[in-house]
Motif scaffolding. Structure first.
Motif, short mmCIF file in Angstrom:
data_model
loop_
_atom_site.label_atom_id
_atom_site.label_comp_id
_atom_site.label_asym_id
_atom_site.label_seq_id
_atom_site.Cartn_x
_atom_site.Cartn_y
_atom_site.Cartn_z
N ARG A 136 -8.44 -13.62 -30.19
CA ARG A 136 -9.90 -13.48 -30.18
C ARG A 136 -10.53 -14.49 -31.14
N ASP A 137 -11.44 -15.28 -30.63
CA ASP A 137 -12.24 -16.14 -31.49
C ASP A 137 -13.68 -15.64 -31.47
N ASP A 138 -14.59 -16.39 -32.08
CA ASP A 138 -15.98 -15.94 -32.10
C ASP A 138 -16.56 -15.79 -30.70
N ASN A 139 -16.13 -16.64 -29.77
CA ASN A 139 -16.65 -16.56 -28.41
C ASN A 139 -16.24 -15.26 -27.72
N TRP A 140 -15.10 -14.71 -28.11
CA TRP A 140 -14.67 -13.45 -27.51
C TRP A 140 -15.69 -12.35 -27.80
N TYR A 141 -16.31 -12.40 -28.95
CA TYR A 141 -17.27 -11.38 -29.39
C TYR A 141 -18.71 -11.72 -29.00
N ARG A 142 -18.90 -12.77 -28.24
CA ARG A 142 -20.25 -13.24 -27.96
C ARG A 142 -20.72 -12.76 -26.58
N LEU A 143 -21.97 -12.28 -26.53
CA LEU A 143 -22.57 -11.88 -25.26
C LEU A 143 -23.19 -13.08 -24.57
N ARG A 144 -23.67 -12.87 -23.37
CA ARG A 144 -24.17 -13.99 -22.56
C ARG A 144 -25.41 -14.63 -23.14
N ASP A 145 -26.18 -13.87 -23.92
CA ASP A 145 -27.39 -14.45 -24.52
C ASP A 145 -27.08 -15.17 -25.84
N GLY A 146 -25.80 -15.26 -26.21
CA GLY A 146 -25.42 -15.98 -27.42
C GLY A 146 -25.22 -15.12 -28.64
N LYS A 147 -25.69 -13.87 -28.61
CA LYS A 147 -25.53 -12.99 -29.78
C LYS A 147 -24.05 -12.61 -29.96
N CYS A 148 -23.61 -12.59 -31.22
CA CYS A 148 -22.22 -12.35 -31.52
C CYS A 148 -22.05 -11.00 -32.23
N LEU A 149 -21.12 -10.21 -31.77
CA LEU A 149 -20.88 -8.90 -32.37
C LEU A 149 -20.53 -9.00 -33.84
N ARG A 150 -19.79 -10.02 -34.22
CA ARG A 150 -19.36 -10.18 -35.60
C ARG A 150 -20.53 -10.45 -36.55
N GLU A 151 -21.64 -10.88 -36.01
CA GLU A 151 -22.79 -11.23 -36.86
C GLU A 151 -23.75 -10.06 -37.03
N GLN A 152 -23.43 -8.91 -36.44
CA GLN A 152 -24.33 -7.76 -36.50
C GLN A 152 -24.07 -6.92 -37.75
N GLU A 153 -25.13 -6.37 -38.30
CA GLU A 153 -24.99 -5.51 -39.48
C GLU A 153 -24.29 -4.20 -39.11
N HIS A 154 -24.62 -3.65 -37.95
CA HIS A 154 -23.99 -2.43 -37.47
C HIS A 154 -23.40 -2.70 -36.09
N TYR A 155 -22.17 -2.30 -35.91
CA TYR A 155 -21.55 -2.45 -34.59
C TYR A 155 -20.50 -1.36 -34.39
N PRO A 156 -20.23 -1.03 -33.14
CA PRO A 156 -19.26 0.04 -32.85
C PRO A 156 -17.87 -0.32 -33.38
N SER A 157 -17.20 0.64 -34.01
CA SER A 157 -15.88 0.38 -34.58
C SER A 157 -14.87 1.39 -34.04
N ALA A 158 -13.60 0.98 -34.03
CA ALA A 158 -12.55 1.86 -33.54
C ALA A 158 -12.44 3.11 -34.39
N GLY A 159 -12.73 3.00 -35.68
CA GLY A 159 -12.66 4.16 -36.56
C GLY A 159 -13.66 5.24 -36.20
N GLN A 160 -14.68 4.89 -35.43
CA GLN A 160 -15.68 5.86 -34.99
C GLN A 160 -15.44 6.30 -33.55
N GLY A 161 -14.28 5.95 -33.02
CA GLY A 161 -13.93 6.37 -31.67
C GLY A 161 -14.36 5.42 -30.56
#
Length: 242
Positions: free
Chosen positions: A59-84
């Motif tokens: 996985r690189d940064d592009n793997w986490y990127r949506l079609r509009d260019g926003k990247c999951l890694r750059e978000q303050e809050h994002y879904p995590s495996a620890g939360q199911g």
């Protein structure tokens, strides 16, 4: 000697019973998958596609990127495996539209024995149920998510946030990574099932639920024929969708 023979016979009977139970459970799951795929192909609201839980090393940064260019890694809050949460990457759409990534929670139920645990490197045909309307408001049918989660995570959108339809009954594994044991009730389907589903869907869209055309398709897999039979059953005896 006689005692040893009794013990050996006992082990053979136990092994046979365990195998029979596992084989029966796998058959029941395969029948559930065929029914659910048929329902998904017939229900315009359900999404079907091939998704992957890619290994972290690939996985690189592009793997986490949506079609509009926003990247999951750059978000303050994002879904995590620890939360199911599960985060999976789109490989191939079959029916309906999603973004590059989809997010969903999938918890095992006490009244079910099947478990959805996609190890890194596995690939799946998933049946997904939308849970947000066009205004990012939760639909009344879902109970897995909260309005606060949606508000904090702007990447949770109508085309990224879903429920897994019928839990493990809505997930067909088509690639299992080497070095991982396959759960007893699970089967790994041929990757050609994805192409067969596209062919069935194309036939239905062009000709409707024409029994002869659907049943006589030149399918690559026996699973496709099972789905075709279930589609005909749905046409003959319409069932309520989940």
């Amino acid at each position: 000697m006689r005692s040893s023979n009794y013990i050996l016979a006992g082990f053979l009977i136990l092994a046979h019973n365990l195998y029979s139970t596992s084989a029966y459970g796998e058959q029941i799951m395969a029948e559930s998958h065929a029914r659910n795929l048929a329902k998904a192909l017939a229900d315009e609201k359900l999404i079907v596609g091939v998704f992957e839980n890619t290994e972290a090393s690939k996985r690189d940064d592009n793997w986490y990127r949506l079609r509009d260019g926003k990247c999951l890694r750059e978000q303050e809050h994002y879904p995590s495996a620890g939360q199911g949460w599960y985060i999976m990457r789109l490989v191939q759409p079959i029916k309906g539209e999603t973004d590059n990534l989809v997010f969903f929670k999938a918890f095992p139920s006490f009244d079910r024995k099947d478990v959805f645990v996609p190890p890194p490197g596995s690939r799946w045909i998933l049946i997904l149920k939308p849970v947000l309307d066009d205004n990012r408001k939760l639909l009344a049918s879902t109970s897995l998510y909260s309005a606060d989660e949606i508000r904090k995570s702007p990447l949770l959108r109508p085309n990224t946030l879903f429920e897994l339809y019928d839990y493990a009954g809505g997930a067909l594994c088509i690639r299992w990574p080497r070095g991982h044991d396959i759960p007893g009730l699970m089967r790994v389907y041929p990757e050609d099932v994805a192409a067969d589903m596209k062919d069935i869907l194309s036939t239905v869209r062009r000709h409707g639920l024409h029994e002869d055309l659907i049943q006589q398709g030149e399918y690559r897999t026996t699973t496709a024929r099972d789905v075709a039979r279930e589609l005909i059953k749905l046409h003959d005896r319409p069932e309520s969708n989940q």
